[in-house]
Enzyme design. Structure first.
Site, PDB file in Angstrom:
ATOM      1  N   THR A  95     -12.290  52.932  92.126  1.00 35.23           N
ATOM      2  CA  THR A  95     -13.428  52.459  92.927  1.00 35.23           C
ATOM      3  C   THR A  95     -13.548  53.245  94.225  1.00 35.23           C
ATOM      4  O   THR A  95     -14.635  53.486  94.712  1.00 35.23           O
ATOM      5  CB  THR A  95     -13.244  50.982  93.280  1.00 35.23           C
ATOM      6  OG1 THR A  95     -11.907  50.779  93.708  1.00 35.23           O
ATOM      7  CG2 THR A  95     -13.506  50.121  92.084  1.00 35.23           C
ATOM      8  N   THR A  96     -12.393  53.638  94.779  1.00 35.22           N
ATOM      9  CA  THR A  96     -12.439  54.384  96.041  1.00 35.22           C
ATOM     10  C   THR A  96     -12.957  55.792  95.791  1.00 35.22           C
ATOM     11  O   THR A  96     -13.831  56.274  96.513  1.00 35.22           O
ATOM     12  CB  THR A  96     -11.025  54.456  96.651  1.00 35.22           C
ATOM     13  OG1 THR A  96     -10.430  53.176  96.540  1.00 35.22           O
ATOM     14  CG2 THR A  96     -11.096  54.836  98.093  1.00 35.22           C
ATOM     15  N   ASP A 393      -5.897  45.850  88.587  1.00 39.30           N
ATOM     16  CA  ASP A 393      -6.152  47.285  88.399  1.00 39.30           C
ATOM     17  C   ASP A 393      -5.178  47.874  87.390  1.00 39.30           C
ATOM     18  O   ASP A 393      -5.564  48.642  86.513  1.00 39.30           O
ATOM     19  CB  ASP A 393      -5.995  48.038  89.735  1.00 39.30           C
ATOM     20  CG  ASP A 393      -7.276  47.964  90.551  1.00 39.30           C
ATOM     21  OD1 ASP A 393      -8.130  47.157  90.157  1.00 39.30           O
ATOM     22  OD2 ASP A 393      -7.419  48.684  91.543  1.00 39.30           O
TER      23      ASP A 393
END
Length: 545
Positions: A95-96, A393
């Site tokens: 996501t980053t 995650d």
């Protein structure tokens, strides 16, 4: 005609921006969002602490969790936040990186827009580059053996390495792998791994993180209904119900008029008989444990207790489904339809334990559980919330690998390899498109660059030597060691990422950049009615929101 007022097409309190101003505004918004998250990439990532409107605290370095909490006004920034959410739902990791990449793609395009290059030219170059990026990624990917536990742990380890949980990474990796392996479910050749439904994370503050474990079974936050029922049962026969063990009253309000006194006693007796009949239906299959989603009346508890049956009531539907998957029982909606094959016999132990000051029911040691509970212990709520996010995650990464067992090197190595491939390819291109195409290759370098920055090493020197390294043959797995900021071979460090995550990251980043470059006009609509009465119509600041 000259001195007249200009013709107003749009109503007075709409504000319109168009052309270059919008594009640079959008690009700046995207860059700002990317800058917020930039320090959260890699193993040396910093944490962000956010206060939500209710006054709760969120401490995390998960890109998606941070952006969820931020309140944004600019429409372009909102779409940036949206992509980190899609990335999280689709593959659960990266996501980053997706935000940083999209921000960088836009910022390299800014230069071309200043030179009056048309956005559609840039867009078509980006599209072309995306196709080549995907094929380049597939070229450097390597297959992995899913049944090799060591290899799987390594992959999950590199996914967890960037998170707060990395101190306990061995524990976390095995927890994630066990949980995913448990809920893996194959029917007629189709793999189904539903982490959300069947791998429940239960957080209990207290204890230390090392106490966390995956239960071969299910735990629920309930106690038995009657104090004299058994608290531990070996090899219990479990019956799961979806109906209440109470006297059924009419749906609508009913009045009963009684003329004789005996009739009243008869009515009470009917209630008793009804409940007794229900309990007898249950006792017929000789269960040891009854779990229902609805209530159990006192009378029913009494009957069940006499038959030495333990009962638990008002269990959540999702928990009931998990218990059904774990011990092989079927959930029954009516007591008179209960059959022998609906009884679950897969569980080894049923026990009620007190942890902290609450009672928890454990149904564990199942033979072939298809559902599990992950028990997390830790010092405080905030730490537990962060550990849970990190575990999610890790489980997603594990699921991705099981579904599509292809890996690419991590640590910025695959980005550099793809960037090198694109640069080489752009040299044989003709026309204007080659410049934006080459810019994509530059944009990809932002991932290794950020990794180096977060370590505090010298950016330019390291990046140049990494670029030089990638021009040599067979050094496609070289990247940045996130801990030290030095160059390293990712193969030796054992840092791999699932191909599906990388593909999704690139696709999402390029699509977003393309989307935001397409926009050349922003018309912000009306203000709310209430604001208009306070200000005279057409006041200059009525349009500024």
């Amino acid at each position: 005609m000259l001195g007249q007022r200009p013709v107003l097409v749009l109503s007075q309190n709409t504000k319109r921006e168009s052309g270059r101003k919008v594009q640079s505004g959008n690009i700046n918004a995207a860059k700002t969002i990317a800058d917020i998250i930039r320090t959260c990439l890699g193993p040396r990532a910093m944490m962000k602490m956010l206060l939500d409107p209710m006054g709760g605290i969120v401490m995390t370095n998960d890109g998606n969790a941070i952006l969820r909490e931020i309140q944004v006004q600019h429409p372009a920034a909102k779409s940036m936040i949206e992509i980190s959410r899609t990335q999280d739902e689709e593959v659960g990791d990266g996501t980053t990186s997706v935000i940083i990449l999209a921000g960088e793609m836009l910022s390299v395009a800014e230069h071309f827009l200043e030179q009056q290059m048309h956005p559609t030219v840039i867009i078509s170059a980006y599209r072309k580059a995306l196709d080549d990026m995907i094929s380049a990624l597939k070229r450097i990917s390597t297959p992995v053996d899913v049944n090799n536990r060591e290899a799987m742990l390594k992959i999950i380890h590199s996914a967890i390495g960037t998170k707060a949980i990395s101190h306990w990474s061995n524990l976390a990796c095995s927890i994630a792998l066990d949980a995913v392996k448990t809920v893996e479910f194959e029917e007629n050749g189709r793999k189904e791994i539903d982490i959300k439904k069947y791998a429940k994370v239960e957080k209990i503050p207290g204890g230390i993180i090392e106490d966390s474990s995956v239960l071969r079974g299910v735990m629920i936050n309930k106690d038995i209904t009657h104090p004299r029922m058994r608290r531990t049962i070996k090899n219990p026969r479990i019956v799961l119900l979806d109906c209440s063990l109470e006297y059924k009253k009419g749906e609508s309000q009913t009045d009963v008029e009684i003329t004789r006194e005996e009739d009243f006693a008869r009515i009470l007796q009917m209630e008793e008989e009804f409940i007794q009949q229900m309990c007898e239906n249950l006792i017929r299959v000789k269960p040891d444990l009854i779990i229902t989603e609805k209530g159990i009346s006192d009378l029913a508890q009494h009957f069940l207790m006499r038959a030495n049956i333990t009962a638990i009531r008002r269990v959540r539907k999702t928990d009931n489904n998990r218990i059904a998957r774990a011990c092989g029982a079927r959930i029954v909606s009516r007591t008179d339809e209960l059959r022998e094959e609906d009884v679950g016999t897969g569980a080894g132990v049923f026990e009620v334990k007190k942890i902290g000051d609450e009672y928890f029911t454990f149904i564990t040691d199942c033979k072939e559980p298809k559902a599990c509970t992950i028990l997390l212990r830790g010092a405080s709520k905030e730490i537990l919330a962060e550990v849970e996010r990190n575990l999610q995650d890790a489980m997603q990464v594990c699921r991705n690998v099981l579904i599509d067992p292809q890996l690419v090197p991590g640590g910025g190595a695959s980005e550099m390899a793809v960037a090198h491939y694109l640069t080489e390819k752009s040299k044989v291109m003709t026309g204007v498109e080659q410049w934006p195409y080459r810019a994509v290759a530059q944009a990809l370098e932002v991932i290794p660059r950020t990794l180096i920055q977060n370590c505090g090493a010298s950016t330019i020197r390291t990046l140049t030597s990494l670029r030089a390294k990638h021009t040599q043959e067979g050094s496609q797995t070289w990247g940045v060691n996130g801990e030290t900021g030095a160059l390293a071979d990712m193969k030796e460090l054992g840092i791999w990422e699932p191909l599906s995550v990388k593909l999704q990251t690139y696709k999402t980043a390029v699509e977003t950049a393309v989307l935001l470059l397409r926009i050349d006009d922003i018309v912000s609509g009306h203000k709310k009615k209430g604001d208009d009465q306070n200000k005279p119509a057409g006041a200059p600041d009525a349009a500024q929101d």
